[in-house]
Design an enzyme around this catalytic site. Structure first.
Site, PDB file in Angstrom:
ATOM      1  N   CYS A   1       0.843  -1.202   0.000  1.00 26.99           N
ATOM      2  CA  CYS A   1       0.000   0.000   0.000  1.00 26.99           C
ATOM      3  C   CYS A   1       0.880   1.255   0.000  1.00 26.99           C
ATOM      4  O   CYS A   1       0.662   2.188  -0.786  1.00 26.99           O
ATOM      5  CB  CYS A   1      -0.922  -0.031   1.212  1.00 26.99           C
ATOM      6  SG  CYS A   1      -2.155   1.281   1.240  1.00 26.99           S
ATOM      7  N   CYS A   2       1.908   1.271   0.857  1.00 25.14           N
ATOM      8  CA  CYS A   2       2.814   2.429   0.890  1.00 25.14           C
ATOM      9  C   CYS A   2       3.580   2.560  -0.422  1.00 25.14           C
ATOM     10  O   CYS A   2       3.857   3.670  -0.871  1.00 25.14           O
ATOM     11  CB  CYS A   2       3.820   2.284   2.043  1.00 25.14           C
ATOM     12  SG  CYS A   2       3.208   2.818   3.651  1.00 25.14           S
TER      13      CYS A   2
ATOM     14  N   CYS B   1      -1.368   8.314   7.482  1.00 25.32           N
ATOM     15  CA  CYS B   1      -2.716   8.058   6.979  1.00 25.32           C
ATOM     16  C   CYS B   1      -3.653   7.688   8.122  1.00 25.32           C
ATOM     17  O   CYS B   1      -3.236   7.116   9.134  1.00 25.32           O
ATOM     18  CB  CYS B   1      -2.677   6.914   5.978  1.00 25.32           C
ATOM     19  SG  CYS B   1      -1.695   7.255   4.510  1.00 25.32           S
TER      20      CYS B   1
ATOM     21  N   CYS C   1       7.725   4.019   5.893  1.00 30.33           N
ATOM     22  CA  CYS C   1       6.907   3.789   4.705  1.00 30.33           C
ATOM     23  C   CYS C   1       7.758   3.426   3.490  1.00 30.33           C
ATOM     24  O   CYS C   1       7.224   3.098   2.443  1.00 30.33           O
ATOM     25  CB  CYS C   1       6.059   5.017   4.405  1.00 30.33           C
ATOM     26  SG  CYS C   1       6.997   6.526   4.312  1.00 30.33           S
TER      27      CYS C   1
ATOM     28  N   CYS D   1      -3.559   4.046   9.385  1.00 30.20           N
ATOM     29  CA  CYS D   1      -2.326   3.514   9.972  1.00 30.20           C
ATOM     30  C   CYS D   1      -1.752   4.405  11.066  1.00 30.20           C
ATOM     31  O   CYS D   1      -0.559   4.290  11.385  1.00 30.20           O
ATOM     32  CB  CYS D   1      -1.276   3.318   8.888  1.00 30.20           C
ATOM     33  SG  CYS D   1      -1.815   2.246   7.549  1.00 30.20           S
TER      34      CYS D   1
HETATM   35  S1  SF4 Z   1       0.433   4.624   5.666  1.00 28.21           S
HETATM   36 FE1  SF4 Z   1      -1.122   2.987   5.543  1.00 28.21          FE
HETATM   37  S2  SF4 Z   1      -2.824   3.746   4.274  1.00 28.21           S
HETATM   38 FE2  SF4 Z   1      -1.041   5.125   4.026  1.00 28.21          FE
HETATM   39  S3  SF4 Z   1      -0.050   4.391   2.188  1.00 28.21           S
HETATM   40 FE3  SF4 Z   1       0.973   3.363   3.902  1.00 28.21          FE
HETATM   41  S4  SF4 Z   1      -0.151   1.449   4.286  1.00 28.21           S
HETATM   42 FE4  SF4 Z   1      -1.400   2.745   2.911  1.00 28.21          FE
END
Ligand code: SF4
Length: 245
Positions: free
Chosen positions: A113-114, A196, A222, A199
């Site tokens: 996701c990151c 985010c 991240c 998270c």
């Molecule tokens: S912090 Fe969480 S929601 Fe944001 S990009 Fe990374 S995994 Fe995705």
């Protein structure tokens, strides 16, 4: 034999944050930009850099999952300093990500996701620059403890400049107070580090400042800031384009 940049790297360890920023703007001109995740350190650096160079380039990653307070802070910073913060977006909208990777990717595979929402947009932006300035500090995480004020960022292939590398959290707070720097009100509600919504949680008394990031997922970064190798390429290779400005 040390390269010119290695010599500057050694000297820079004794420079103030303002001196390092001045060097960066003078050396790289239009080809250096400030990256911020809108955290309190980034706000200090924004204020400081704006005082030196009011036309500074600044960007932030907008994952589409940020807190309303963070979006509001972007607007307040733009209004106070008269600057435009470039927002970097993922190739996939949140809806497209869910269609391709399923719901709640951040909980199942936060690295992916990151990568989609933060790392790849940053990679595209950094490919247009010779140097980037970040607000990371050595005392934030073990991974950041060895960062120099001047680093060769092998992951993205450009110079990474960290003017606040040797700053403490207390020094950051003092600067914010002394210069009336805008900051995210979540910091006053036990969110020392803000990312985010999916998270980030508030920390409890006695917890580490970054304990609220990816809590329970065994993840601390991240993927934007990785340990740096010690060797630097010659300075002349890095300022070729910037020298034309
Ligand atoms: S912090 Fe969480 S929601 Fe944001 S990009 Fe990374 S995994 Fe995705």
């Amino acid at each position: 034999m040390k390269t010119d940049l290695e010599r500057v790297q050694i000297l820079a360890e004794n420079w103030s944050a303002e001196q390092l920023l001045s060097w960066a703007f003078a050396t790289y001109g239009e080809n250096v930009a400030l990256a911020t995740g809108m955290g309190i350190e980034g706000m200090v650096l924004t204020d400081m850099a704006w005082r030196i160079n009011p036309s500074l380039k600044i960007f932030t990653g907008d994952t589409d999952f940020l807190f309303p307070e963070t979006y509001d802070l972007m607007d307040r910073v733009e209004a106070k300093y008269g600057i435009k913060i470039e927002r970097l977006y993922a190739d996939l909208t949140p809806e497209e990500q869910e269609r391709e990777h399923g719901p709640g990717l951040w909980a199942r595979d936060p690295d992916q996701c990151c990568s989609i929402r933060k790392v790849e947009p940053l990679r595209r932006k950094l490919a247009t620059l010779d140097a980037w300035v970040t607000a990371i500090r050595r005392s934030q995480t073990p991974e950041r403890a060895s960062v120099r004020k001047l680093n060769w960022d092998a992951k993205f292939g450009l110079l990474k400049i960290c003017p606040l590398a040797d700053w403490t959290r207390e020094r950051v707070s003092t600067y914010v107070f002394d210069h009336d720097v805008p900051y995210n009100p979540l910091h006053d509600r036990n969110y020392p580090s803000i990312g985010c919504t999916h998270c980030t949680r508030a920390v409890q008394p006695g917890e580490d400042a970054r304990a609220g990031r990816w809590s329970g997922l065994g993840k601390t970064e991240c993927g934007l800031h990785t340990p740096e190798p010690a060797s630097l390429p010659p300075l002349v290779q890095l300022v070729g384009a910037a020298g034309d400005d």
